[in-house]
Design an enzyme around this catalytic site. Structure first.
Site, PDB file in Angstrom:
ATOM      1  N   GLU A 132       0.805  -1.237   0.000  1.00  0.00           N
ATOM      2  CA  GLU A 132       0.000   0.000   0.000  1.00  0.00           C
ATOM      3  C   GLU A 132       0.837   1.287   0.000  1.00  0.00           C
ATOM      4  OE1 GLU A 132      -2.651  -0.578   3.365  1.00  0.00           O
ATOM      5  OE2 GLU A 132      -3.401  -2.468   2.566  1.00  0.00           O
ATOM      6  N   GLU A 248      -6.352 -10.689  -1.081  1.00  0.00           N
ATOM      7  CA  GLU A 248      -7.117 -10.444   0.161  1.00  0.00           C
ATOM      8  C   GLU A 248      -8.607 -10.362  -0.132  1.00  0.00           C
ATOM      9  OE1 GLU A 248      -5.598  -7.085   2.383  1.00  0.00           O
ATOM     10  OE2 GLU A 248      -3.518  -7.575   1.943  1.00  0.00           O
TER      11      GLU A 248
HETATM   12  O1  9MR Z   1      -7.415  -8.090   8.741  1.00  0.00           O
HETATM   13  C1  9MR Z   1      -6.412  -7.320   9.383  1.00  0.00           C
HETATM   14  C2  9MR Z   1      -6.904  -6.842  10.742  1.00  0.00           C
HETATM   15  O2  9MR Z   1      -7.086  -7.949  11.602  1.00  0.00           O
HETATM   16  C3  9MR Z   1      -5.920  -5.848  11.325  1.00  0.00           C
HETATM   17  O3  9MR Z   1      -6.443  -5.299  12.505  1.00  0.00           O
HETATM   18  C4  9MR Z   1      -5.638  -4.747  10.319  1.00  0.00           C
HETATM   19  C5  9MR Z   1      -4.601  -3.771  10.874  1.00  0.00           C
HETATM   20  O4  9MR Z   1      -4.413  -2.686  10.088  1.00  0.00           O
HETATM   21  O5  9MR Z   1      -5.146  -5.296   9.105  1.00  0.00           O
HETATM   22  C6  9MR Z   1      -6.078  -6.127   8.495  1.00  0.00           C
HETATM   23  O6  9MR Z   1      -5.567  -6.607   7.272  1.00  0.00           O
HETATM   24  C7  9MR Z   1      -5.273  -5.633   6.270  1.00  0.00           C
HETATM   25  C8  9MR Z   1      -4.063  -6.123   5.488  1.00  0.00           C
HETATM   26  O7  9MR Z   1      -2.994  -6.407   6.346  1.00  0.00           O
HETATM   27  C9  9MR Z   1      -3.649  -5.131   4.417  1.00  0.00           C
HETATM   28  N1  9MR Z   1      -4.759  -4.795   3.563  1.00  0.00           N
HETATM   29  C10 9MR Z   1      -6.001  -4.409   4.222  1.00  0.00           C
HETATM   30  C11 9MR Z   1      -6.410  -5.467   5.256  1.00  0.00           C
HETATM   31  C12 9MR Z   1      -7.747  -5.114   5.885  1.00  0.00           C
HETATM   32  O8  9MR Z   1      -7.641  -3.936   6.617  1.00  0.00           O
END
Ligand code: 9MR
Length: 353
Positions: A132, A248
């Site tokens: 990102e 994802e």
């Molecule tokens: O699913 C993840 C969640 O449990 C965490 O709290 C969060 C922290 O920022 O990240 C989520 O996963 C993200 C991923 O690492 C990167 N792309 C977006 C995902 C959803 O927010």
């Protein structure tokens, strides 16, 4: 019609990998979860266990127990593991802000990558090296996000991260991963252009990069459309010799009615049409959903529905029962044009693992 086979069997017929982001706590605690994941997947990724905040309790300590546990599980079950992620502006540990400076940020980054990617070298299918890094709203001409890494190191941080990752693990496919590059909105178009600009710059400088992760946090209903622009983006990646992974995937159902039957049908149809579009492109090699069951989806807390009903964005319900979306994904795999087997080069990198 014969019974639907497992996701992994149906995907394998098309040389595709399929799987989920895994929650290590569930993996440790639930036999049913472990059984389902082992039966259905050929690839997996840690939802959180390999992020900086999980791995780095203090500046000079690492915590590898959860990541090690996950890798042991995937290896035992012949599931390839993606690494997520080595460099991101979010989920940095609390000590990072007060500790990182322009003078030490580069060595913090390279040391982290050497330690983490080095520890698992030869056992990871692909690393999300940078996650990102693009945000057109930040207003820079190059479209880069004004992240802590950019502020502290400058634009070269991306190049540094990829080069260090290649040295630390020469066999993992090195991936750039991002979201909001899927839709037909003006914003997504701007983001796609900025991502392509970044990928071209990296390629021109011979930075080692093998793949692009299209996160695919998509939405059902409303004005959401996924089609030609996404296909064009995937083709542009292919022209740069980049593989593509759907990294994802989930379907936000906030714009669908509360009724569960209608919602499940709308979510399933969105999975089907999205994957039908994406799988037309031959450089798409893997599909991962962001979680196994609805109850544990990040959307529940982060994007609640207005009516308070729990989201139903994934392939299995809260009791790990397959939903219409499961059948839709199998259907899309079955209908996909068979892909050629990976080339020798592709087979070497990411073959593991
Ligand atoms: O699913 C993840 C969640 O449990 C965490 O709290 C969060 C922290 O920022 O990240 C989520 O996963 C993200 C991923 O690492 C990167 N792309 C977006 C995902 C959803 O927010």
């Amino acid at each position: 019609m014969s019974e639907p086979r497992s996701l992994k069997a149906q995907a394998a017929a098309h040389h595709l990998l399929v799987g989920f982001a895994l929650n290590v706590q569930q993996l440790r605690e639930s036999e049913a979860y472990r059984r389902l994941v082992a039966e259905q997947s050929s690839i997996a990724v840690a939802e959180n266990a390999m992020k900086w905040s999980s791995l780095r309790p203090t500046p000079d300590q690492y915590f590898f127990e959860d990541a090690d546990f996950l890798l042991q599980f995937t290896e035992t079950n012949r599931i390839k593991l993606r690494g997520h992620n080595l460099c991101w502006h979010e989920q940095l540990p609390k000590w990072f802000g007060p500790t990182a400076t322009a003078a030490n940020a580069r060595s913090l980054l390279t040391e982290h990558i050497r330690t983490v990617a080095g520890r698992y070298a030869g056992r990871i299918h692909s690393w999300d090296v940078v996650n990102e890094a693009v945000e057109p709203k930040d207003g820079r001409p190059d479209g880069l996000r004004d992240s802590p890494w950019l502020k502290l190191i400058g634009e070269s941080y991306l190049e540094v991260a990829f080069r260090t990752a290649r040295q630390a693990d020469p066999t993992a496919l090195l991936t750039y991963n991002d979201y909001d590059i899927e839709g037909e909105t003006e914003y997504d178009a701007a983001k796609r252009s900025a991502v392509l600009l970044l990928l071209r710059r990296l390629k021109q400088r011979n930075v080692p990069i093998d793949a692009v992760g299209i996160q695919s946090h998509i939405s059902a209903g409303g004005q959401h459309r996924y089609g030609t622009s996404l296909q064009q983006f995937i083709r542009s990646c292919r022209e740069m010799d980049l593989e593509v992974f759907v990294t994802e995937m989930d379907v936000d159902d906030r714009e669908l009615p509360r009724d569960v039957l209608q919602r499940d049908a709308g979510v399933a149809q969105t999975y089907r049409s999205y994957l039908d579009t994406v799988l037309r492109e031959q450089n798409v090699r893997a599909v991962l959903a962001w979680g196994v069951d609805d109850a544990h989806s990040w959307l529940q807390a982060k994007r609640p529905r207005n009516d308070g009903a729990p989201h139903r964005p994934l392939l299995f319900d809260e009791k790990l029962r397959p939903k219409p979306a499961f059948a839709a994904v199998i259907g899309s795999f079955a209908a996909a044009r068979p892909l050629p087997a990976p080339s020798a080069g592709q087979a070497l990198r990411g073959s593991k693992r």
